[in-house]
Design an enzyme around this catalytic site. Sequence first.
Site, short mmCIF file in Angstrom:
data_model
loop_
_atom_site.label_atom_id
_atom_site.label_comp_id
_atom_site.label_asym_id
_atom_site.label_seq_id
_atom_site.Cartn_x
_atom_site.Cartn_y
_atom_site.Cartn_z
N SER A 125 3.41 -10.18 3.57
CA SER A 125 4.58 -9.50 4.12
C SER A 125 4.13 -8.36 5.02
O SER A 125 3.05 -7.79 4.82
CB SER A 125 5.43 -8.93 2.97
N TYR B 266 5.72 -3.91 -4.81
CA TYR B 266 5.78 -5.01 -3.85
C TYR B 266 4.75 -4.82 -2.73
O TYR B 266 4.01 -5.74 -2.39
CB TYR B 266 7.19 -5.12 -3.28
#
Length: 191
Positions: free
Chosen positions: A84, A97
């Site tokens: 990501s 995350y």
Amino acid sequence: IKTDVKQEKDIQRLMSFAVEHCKTIDILINNAGVMCTASPYELTVDEWDHVLHTNVRGTFLCAREAARYIKENPNGGSIVNISSTRATMSEPHTEAYAASKGGISALTHALAVSFSQDHITVNSISPGWIETKDEKSLREIDHQQHPSNRVGTPKDIVKACFYLTDEDNQFVNGTDLVIDGGMTRKMIYAD
């Protein structure tokens, strides 16, 4: 087949099932992931572990177990890990995350080097804003934030997976392909 990617035995069963039914594994797309949004003051160790174990440990275990089969193919194969843009930029309260996606990006180049002798390419994709639910709910300003003048769609990631797993494309190895419509390259100044 239902699999908890945090569990080694589940992943081994999944890969064995795939080979039993498809005869081989040529490509693995590691796309399992979870997110937890919590202030770092309140984020629990269990929440942290759940995100890191699902995202990083799961990616490693799936890659390792798939590679055991991929290396048996005469032409090798490909692994693509979904990372990501959060690996390099953040919003508040996304520490677990962000750490997990940074781990996936680092794991990608390490696996690329380790699996190279077995003709297995390992790359990652770092998506930016990809609308997976309701594209009609997006506002014009959402699209205008991107130099590409639109928010991404799952199709954009699928096309990148095809590129990275094409057997004629084995020179791309150990890289992270950012697919974000140019958003991470756009400087933003507040008035």
